[in-house]
Design an enzyme around this catalytic site. Sequence first.
Site, PDB file in Angstrom:
ATOM      1  N   GLU A  59      -3.707  -0.083   4.796  1.00 21.38           N
ATOM      2  CA  GLU A  59      -4.939   0.171   5.522  1.00 21.38           C
ATOM      3  C   GLU A  59      -4.680  -0.196   6.990  1.00 21.38           C
ATOM      4  OE1 GLU A  59      -8.457  -1.939   4.206  1.00 21.38           O
ATOM      5  OE2 GLU A  59      -9.670  -0.935   5.744  1.00 21.38           O
ATOM      6  N   ARG A  97       2.558 -10.070  -6.045  1.00 22.10           N
ATOM      7  CA  ARG A  97       2.660 -10.071  -4.590  1.00 22.10           C
ATOM      8  C   ARG A  97       3.588 -11.186  -4.149  1.00 22.10           C
ATOM      9  NH1 ARG A  97      -1.979  -9.418  -2.280  1.00 22.10           N
ATOM     10  NH2 ARG A  97      -1.590 -10.480  -0.335  1.00 22.10           N
ATOM     11  N   LYS A 116      -3.958 -10.919   5.474  1.00 26.88           N
ATOM     12  CA  LYS A 116      -4.321 -10.333   6.770  1.00 26.88           C
ATOM     13  C   LYS A 116      -5.438 -11.122   7.409  1.00 26.88           C
ATOM     14  CE  LYS A 116      -3.443  -5.484   6.021  1.00 26.88           C
ATOM     15  NZ  LYS A 116      -4.175  -4.261   5.737  1.00 26.88           N
TER      16      LYS A 116
HETATM   17  P1  ATP Z   1      -6.117  -6.793   2.501  1.00 33.17           P
HETATM   18  O1  ATP Z   1      -5.803  -8.256   2.340  1.00 33.17           O
HETATM   19  O2  ATP Z   1      -6.891  -6.451   3.714  1.00 33.17           O
HETATM   20  O3  ATP Z   1      -6.502  -6.066   1.247  1.00 33.17           O
HETATM   21  P2  ATP Z   1      -3.432  -6.016   2.114  1.00 33.17           P
HETATM   22  O4  ATP Z   1      -2.541  -7.121   2.563  1.00 33.17           O
HETATM   23  O5  ATP Z   1      -3.610  -5.736   0.688  1.00 33.17           O
HETATM   24  O6  ATP Z   1      -4.765  -6.169   2.881  1.00 33.17           O
HETATM   25  P3  ATP Z   1      -2.937  -3.215   2.534  1.00 33.17           P
HETATM   26  O7  ATP Z   1      -2.748  -2.519   3.836  1.00 33.17           O
HETATM   27  O8  ATP Z   1      -4.049  -2.850   1.664  1.00 33.17           O
HETATM   28  O9  ATP Z   1      -2.959  -4.750   2.901  1.00 33.17           O
HETATM   29  O10 ATP Z   1      -1.584  -3.227   1.717  1.00 33.17           O
HETATM   30  C1  ATP Z   1      -0.739  -2.133   1.544  1.00 33.17           C
HETATM   31  C2  ATP Z   1       0.115  -2.351   0.335  1.00 33.17           C
HETATM   32  O11 ATP Z   1       0.897  -3.523   0.466  1.00 33.17           O
HETATM   33  C3  ATP Z   1      -0.716  -2.518  -0.927  1.00 33.17           C
HETATM   34  O12 ATP Z   1      -0.160  -1.703  -1.934  1.00 33.17           O
HETATM   35  C4  ATP Z   1      -0.582  -3.954  -1.272  1.00 33.17           C
HETATM   36  O13 ATP Z   1      -0.631  -4.142  -2.655  1.00 33.17           O
HETATM   37  C5  ATP Z   1       0.788  -4.327  -0.688  1.00 33.17           C
HETATM   38  N1  ATP Z   1       0.839  -5.737  -0.348  1.00 33.17           N
HETATM   39  C6  ATP Z   1      -0.018  -6.406   0.442  1.00 33.17           C
HETATM   40  N2  ATP Z   1       0.299  -7.717   0.500  1.00 33.17           N
HETATM   41  C7  ATP Z   1       1.397  -7.889  -0.280  1.00 33.17           C
HETATM   42  C8  ATP Z   1       2.211  -9.022  -0.641  1.00 33.17           C
HETATM   43  N3  ATP Z   1       1.975 -10.250  -0.181  1.00 33.17           N
HETATM   44  N4  ATP Z   1       3.269  -8.811  -1.467  1.00 33.17           N
HETATM   45  C9  ATP Z   1       3.536  -7.581  -1.917  1.00 33.17           C
HETATM   46  N5  ATP Z   1       2.813  -6.487  -1.623  1.00 33.17           N
HETATM   47  C10 ATP Z   1       1.754  -6.624  -0.813  1.00 33.17           C
END
Ligand code: ATP
Length: 757
Positions: free
Chosen positions: A17, A244, A254
């Site tokens: 996003e 994650r 974020k």
């Molecule tokens: P928010 O906390 O705002 O939901 P987000 O960190 O999930 O944000 P996105 O832009 O929605 O951010 O993430 C894009 C992709 O990265 C998603 O598929 C998410 O699952 C993955 N992702 C985000 N954080 C992690 C993490 N710490 N480890 C592995 N994958 C991640």
Amino acid sequence: MKTGKYGGRVVTRFPPEPNGYLHIGHAKAICLDFGIAQENAGVCHLRFDDTNPESEDVKFVESITEDVGWLGFDWGEKLFYASDYFEQLYDFAITLIEADKAYVDSQSLQDIRRRRGTVTEPGTESPYRDRSVAENLDLFRRMRAGEFQDGEHVLRAKIDMAAKNMLMRDPVLYRIRHASHYRAGDAWCIYPLYDFTHCLSDAIERVTHSLCTLEFKDNRALYDWVLNAAAIEPPRPEQTEFARLNLDYTVLSKRKLVQVVEQDLVDGWDDPRMPTIAGLRRRGVTPEAIRTFCDMIGVARVDSRVDMEKLEYAIRDDLNKKVPRVMCVLRPLKVVILNYPEDKVEELDAPHYPRDVPQEGSRKVPFTRELYIERDDFMEDPPEKFFRLAPGREVRLRHAYLVKCVDVIKDDSGEITEIHCTYDSETKSGAAPDGRKVKGTIHWVSATHSLPAQVRLYDRLFLKADPDDVADGEDFTSNLNPDSKVVLTESRIEPSVADAPPGSRYQFERQGYFVSDVVDSSRDNLMFNRTVGLRDTWAKITVADSAEKRERRERGGRTAREGVTKPRQRTVADDRGASPKVAALTARFAGEFGLSDEQAKALAGDPTLATLFEEAVAVHDHPKTIASWIVGEVSRRLKEGEGKGLPFTGAQVAALVTLIDDGTISRSIAKDVFAEMSERGDHPAQIVERRGLRQLSDPKTIEPLVNKLVAENPDKAAQYRAGRTGLLGFFVGQVMKESGGRANPELVKEMVEARLS
Ligand code: ATP
Ligand code: MG
């Protein structure tokens, strides 16, 4: 691929996003999404999941595309935006309404939330749930046309208000937002929500494998429900979750990253202390190191925290092979070589790389009468084990001569301002002719020919492994490390770096890896960032510290120890496992996996081993073999590593045990493989292939070895046949030796017996 569900097609996507910068957790997802596509000759789409007009911005689209490209991944033509699907998504919503699978609810969002029920109680159906299809269609069209205010109506899926899975209790699919979207402008005033958008975007792009993090596990049912309700033709995309990444000593959310940026607790999104890709890049980390790190940590379905040391290991390992060595004195102390002529300048040859790095190149380093050395490399009254410069002591200057300290000059306040030395002209890059040895080599630069430089020493952003571990009423920012950035303004660097462009990386000998800052560094104002220290000084300090304490306890006195000068905040893994926790974990390991109490305790008592075990059993379901391997070999390696951490993951241990279990390698070869894996963190399967270590299990390969041995030892063969069956061990051992340890011992035994009977 095995079932042929998608006819061999593999299409994945990375769906950020655009509301913030990417961080190292996203790198894990990126490596996985693009990696799985690559491994299966598929493609990976980059799709902006941009359906929320309020927080999204084109500047984030730009930083995200830059970061994914920099990490080394290529989406080709496959760049998509969920906002481009608004019209199609609207049509799908109409389809759902027509099938009586969605309705317009006119309750407020608060009421909807209030009436959702709880985990133990079902929710309450909306009074608007039974609106006719015609009325729903009319209202939804008017929602789109802008006839209503924000919050007046929403579109909800009609599923089941009593569903166990709370997400299935008539989730909201669309809401009204009179807001400008950074791409769609004012074309829309209704915006679809994640659970509706994501699965349908996957379907529109014909994605096959939709990989996401574990917190979406419960959303999977809804993902499937929407695709079904929208009458998407099979084979439909399928969601699979993975754990994650959580990294010690930092935050990967974020929301929290926004907070530290907005409260000016760091110098922006690309501050080198940030775990963002932009921050890591500015710090001098390479994309290769990040990719290796993502490989090392593997993929599992168990949430765990990863040691920062693993990332640092991957960074060092990559930079070691790539970057030239130079000399930089961080905190200078002047040295005058009394017997060196005043105007003389010698250009000394200095290789850019040590012998074990297969890279070529060298530079000239000017040697003059006045030099600078590191303040820390001199002590007036040194302890016994201090092998650097001190009054009357001799050291080698790297790439140059032996020098001996003959005098110490101080100012009125007693501060040392200058050291006087003599040098031995016979010792230029070679031993002294009389064979005398010195124990220390220190780095230096010419006082007159070196360049001024500023050096920023970065350390971990947080003091605690888990920054969220705070007292009541505090938040994670109270764990910020006040010393995470130290700026040295008086450093001096050898002149060979003068013309290198900003962003050039070096190893400063004896100090660590550094990069010239891409923003702030220029020819007249050199500015370097520390990427990572040479060893893990942090772990070293804590280990040395506790060893020192132990010593002190035993001796009942104080001990001096070189290298431990500054007491530091300590939050090591050991503090984490309070004993009731360890006891609970021991019980769980023993109960759930049938381990002996002793093994369970050994694993539970050490957070590193416990995590490794959980990661490994998540991948390979042989807990007993895995436990014995971890309690034996791994824990030994961990102790020998002096706090350096492990360069491999639980998944790699599982892979090693799998190789033994399926007969690819023998137990003894596995020890070799493990040794190499411990050295370099390589994947066991790769090591086996590269070194040709596959176990020989084909009788045809073993037979000639057996025949040869029997032919060469006719006496022993005769004795065996005459009843000295103890000789079996001799024959088996010799065949094993012939095969380089690779033959399957069971098979060898059988074949020897058969041959000699
Ligand atoms: P928010 O906390 O705002 O939901 P987000 O960190 O999930 O944000 P996105 O832009 O929605 O951010 O993430 C894009 C992709 O990265 C998603 O598929 C998410 O699952 C993955 N992702 C985000 N954080 C992690 C993490 N710490 N480890 C592995 N994958 C991640
Ligand atoms: Mg998200």
